[in-house]
Design an enzyme around this catalytic site. Sequence first.
Site, mmCIF file in Angstrom:
data_model
loop_
_atom_site.group_PDB
_atom_site.id
_atom_site.type_symbol
_atom_site.label_atom_id
_atom_site.label_comp_id
_atom_site.label_asym_id
_atom_site.label_seq_id
_atom_site.Cartn_x
_atom_site.Cartn_y
_atom_site.Cartn_z
ATOM 1 N N HIS A 128 0.686 -0.996 0.040
ATOM 2 C CA HIS A 128 0.380 -0.085 -0.103
ATOM 3 C C HIS A 128 1.039 0.971 -0.133
ATOM 4 O O HIS A 128 1.308 1.698 0.674
ATOM 5 C CB HIS A 128 -1.005 -0.119 0.889
ATOM 6 C CG HIS A 128 -2.237 -1.282 0.929
ATOM 7 N ND1 HIS A 128 -2.413 -1.475 2.399
ATOM 8 C CD2 HIS A 128 -2.478 -1.917 0.505
ATOM 9 C CE1 HIS A 128 -3.395 -2.420 2.146
ATOM 10 N NE2 HIS A 128 -3.277 -2.782 1.531
ATOM 11 N N TYR A 159 -9.381 6.046 2.365
ATOM 12 C CA TYR A 159 -10.403 6.269 1.669
ATOM 13 C C TYR A 159 -11.715 7.217 1.468
ATOM 14 O O TYR A 159 -11.052 8.051 2.684
ATOM 15 C CB TYR A 159 -11.034 4.878 1.912
ATOM 16 C CG TYR A 159 -10.363 3.585 2.069
ATOM 17 C CD1 TYR A 159 -9.692 3.477 1.366
ATOM 18 C CD2 TYR A 159 -9.813 2.939 4.060
ATOM 19 C CE1 TYR A 159 -8.971 1.564 2.217
ATOM 20 C CE2 TYR A 159 -9.321 1.949 3.617
ATOM 21 C CZ TYR A 159 -8.597 1.185 2.673
ATOM 22 O OH TYR A 159 -7.777 0.284 2.366
ATOM 23 N N ASP A 207 -8.158 1.063 -4.867
ATOM 24 C CA ASP A 207 -9.136 0.529 -3.794
ATOM 25 C C ASP A 207 -10.717 1.653 -3.949
ATOM 26 O O ASP A 207 -9.913 2.301 -2.569
ATOM 27 C CB ASP A 207 -9.188 0.755 -1.935
ATOM 28 C CG ASP A 207 -10.002 -0.538 -1.283
ATOM 29 O OD1 ASP A 207 -10.755 -0.673 -1.791
ATOM 30 O OD2 ASP A 207 -9.176 -0.873 -0.537
ATOM 31 N N HIS A 209 -12.988 1.972 -2.158
ATOM 32 C CA HIS A 209 -13.940 1.213 -1.137
ATOM 33 C C HIS A 209 -15.849 2.141 -1.267
ATOM 34 O O HIS A 209 -15.796 1.556 0.282
ATOM 35 C CB HIS A 209 -12.706 1.951 0.318
ATOM 36 C CG HIS A 209 -12.302 0.718 1.326
ATOM 37 N ND1 HIS A 209 -13.405 0.620 2.492
ATOM 38 C CD2 HIS A 209 -11.458 0.282 1.569
ATOM 39 C CE1 HIS A 209 -12.627 0.608 3.339
ATOM 40 N NE2 HIS A 209 -11.612 0.064 2.709
ATOM 41 N N GLU A 233 -10.149 -2.100 -7.025
ATOM 42 C CA GLU A 233 -11.395 -3.003 -6.052
ATOM 43 C C GLU A 233 -12.287 -2.170 -5.371
ATOM 44 O O GLU A 233 -12.470 -0.845 -4.961
ATOM 45 C CB GLU A 233 -10.345 -2.671 -4.956
ATOM 46 C CG GLU A 233 -10.492 -3.657 -3.084
ATOM 47 C CD GLU A 233 -9.455 -4.054 -2.154
ATOM 48 O OE1 GLU A 233 -8.306 -3.471 -2.563
ATOM 49 O OE2 GLU A 233 -10.138 -4.111 -1.452
ATOM 50 N N ARG A 280 -11.525 -11.820 -3.793
ATOM 51 C CA ARG A 280 -10.575 -11.161 -2.718
ATOM 52 C C ARG A 280 -11.189 -11.571 -1.106
ATOM 53 O O ARG A 280 -11.294 -10.555 -0.083
ATOM 54 C CB ARG A 280 -9.750 -9.924 -2.943
ATOM 55 C CG ARG A 280 -10.797 -8.637 -3.691
ATOM 56 C CD ARG A 280 -9.882 -7.844 -3.786
ATOM 57 N NE ARG A 280 -9.296 -6.999 -2.580
ATOM 58 C CZ ARG A 280 -8.484 -7.356 -1.380
ATOM 59 N NH1 ARG A 280 -7.752 -7.441 -2.463
ATOM 60 N NH2 ARG A 280 -7.988 -6.582 -0.804
ATOM 61 N N ASP A 313 -5.206 -6.194 9.098
ATOM 62 C CA ASP A 313 -5.708 -7.213 9.975
ATOM 63 C C ASP A 313 -6.478 -8.488 9.739
ATOM 64 O O ASP A 313 -7.755 -8.720 10.495
ATOM 65 C CB ASP A 313 -7.612 -6.298 10.187
ATOM 66 C CG ASP A 313 -7.879 -5.362 8.773
ATOM 67 O OD1 ASP A 313 -7.497 -6.554 7.247
ATOM 68 O OD2 ASP A 313 -9.027 -5.342 8.112
ATOM 69 N N GLU A 336 -1.812 -9.762 -1.794
ATOM 70 C CA GLU A 336 -2.195 -8.406 -0.643
ATOM 71 C C GLU A 336 -1.477 -8.597 0.933
ATOM 72 O O GLU A 336 -1.262 -9.577 1.605
ATOM 73 C CB GLU A 336 -3.217 -7.874 -0.058
ATOM 74 C CG GLU A 336 -3.404 -6.123 0.738
ATOM 75 C CD GLU A 336 -5.160 -5.838 0.927
ATOM 76 O OE1 GLU A 336 -5.432 -6.710 1.022
ATOM 77 O OE2 GLU A 336 -4.735 -4.582 1.164
HETATM 78 MG MG MG Z 1 -9.861 -3.209 0.199
#
Ligand code: MG
Length: 401
Positions: A128, A159, A207, A209, A233, A280, A313, A336
Amino acid sequence: MTKPITIQDVKVILTQPGTCRLAIVKVITSEPGLYGLGCATFTQRIHAVAAAIERHLKAFLLGRDVSRIEDVWQMAMVNGYWRNGPVLNNAISGIDQALWDIKGKRAGMPVYDLLGGKVREAANVYVHADGPTPQDVAARVKEFVADGYRYVRVQQGLYGGGGTPTPPPDGSVEGAYYDPRTYRRVTLQMLEHVRAEVGDGVELLHDVHERLHPSAAVAFAKDVEAFDLFFLEDLLAPEDIAWFERVRAQTTTPLAMGELFNHPLEWRTVTEQRLVDFLRMHVSQMGGITPARKAADMAHTYGLRTAWHGPADTSPVGHAANLHLDLWSPAFGIQEWYQPSELDRAMFPGLPEVRDGYLYPNESAGLGIEIDEDLAAEYPVIDGVENWTQARLPDGSPVRP
Ligand code: MG
């Protein structure tokens, strides 16, 4: 008939070596010294998962044959009658991954060998890059490239593009405010700048999001086509899957989604209808290795690829599980990857390592990862209310994060 090895105890280890609360399940067997580890990390509702295991699943599991992974998984999923959902799926994943770990240790084989053996030696990963300006994002991408990475996810303001220029109405509550229009504008400018700066030799990912309304999402997927992304994504939320057909009709931008999926029907729909290119799912969130390998096979049948969810996470045990699936599955697309700390490596000996943008396993039997429980106990979870998930539009309306 030899006496089966059975489940003697089930422990939940909660720890927080970094920003995320982690849940590790330890299944202890009747064979002295034989145990397995699994990831059950639902970081925002970690105690609910612990209770599901300690108060419900443990009694169900004690005395069961550790070799019967499929039977245990199927029955654990329906034993409470109401099934699926993030809490139960994560709890079952902790047990499931631990049973795969145990089976590998008994066989003297890494889990990828149990699944069918390697089709690759290591997994391509993406990392990232984030920053407040396009220049910062490009600089971060260049640092990763210098470290050997070939795939980088690029975000400006994480995001939602980093806030909103519009003040909310008087009396509005606090929250993580963002403006979809601003997000779309700054992200397109950032992507244009980064692509021009880093050239075509780097694969870029982004992403969304779920931060755009569906029609704007269709337009955005067309807008980014010029930047040749490896994938885009979560362009839409799971609730808006029906809109994907319009996206597909208008652009060839590769699409990825799945980290929020709970139920097999969710990944079945997008796979059968070929609405996305990459599945994913968060492997613990979908219920562990047992359902993930089936989803990977289904993805392969339909021409989709995997990109298992793997930020911080996901616990190191979960990252190890992801890697075993990556090494085995012909449908693997990309993995990822996060930036493990020294503490993560000390607490989880055996954590896979990256060399030249490839994630390598350590070749030990089972999942090949351990936990230093004494060290984990020194870092108890810190409870609190999540702020970044309290997303709001400029006028104060609550929305999905
Ligand atoms: Mg994501």
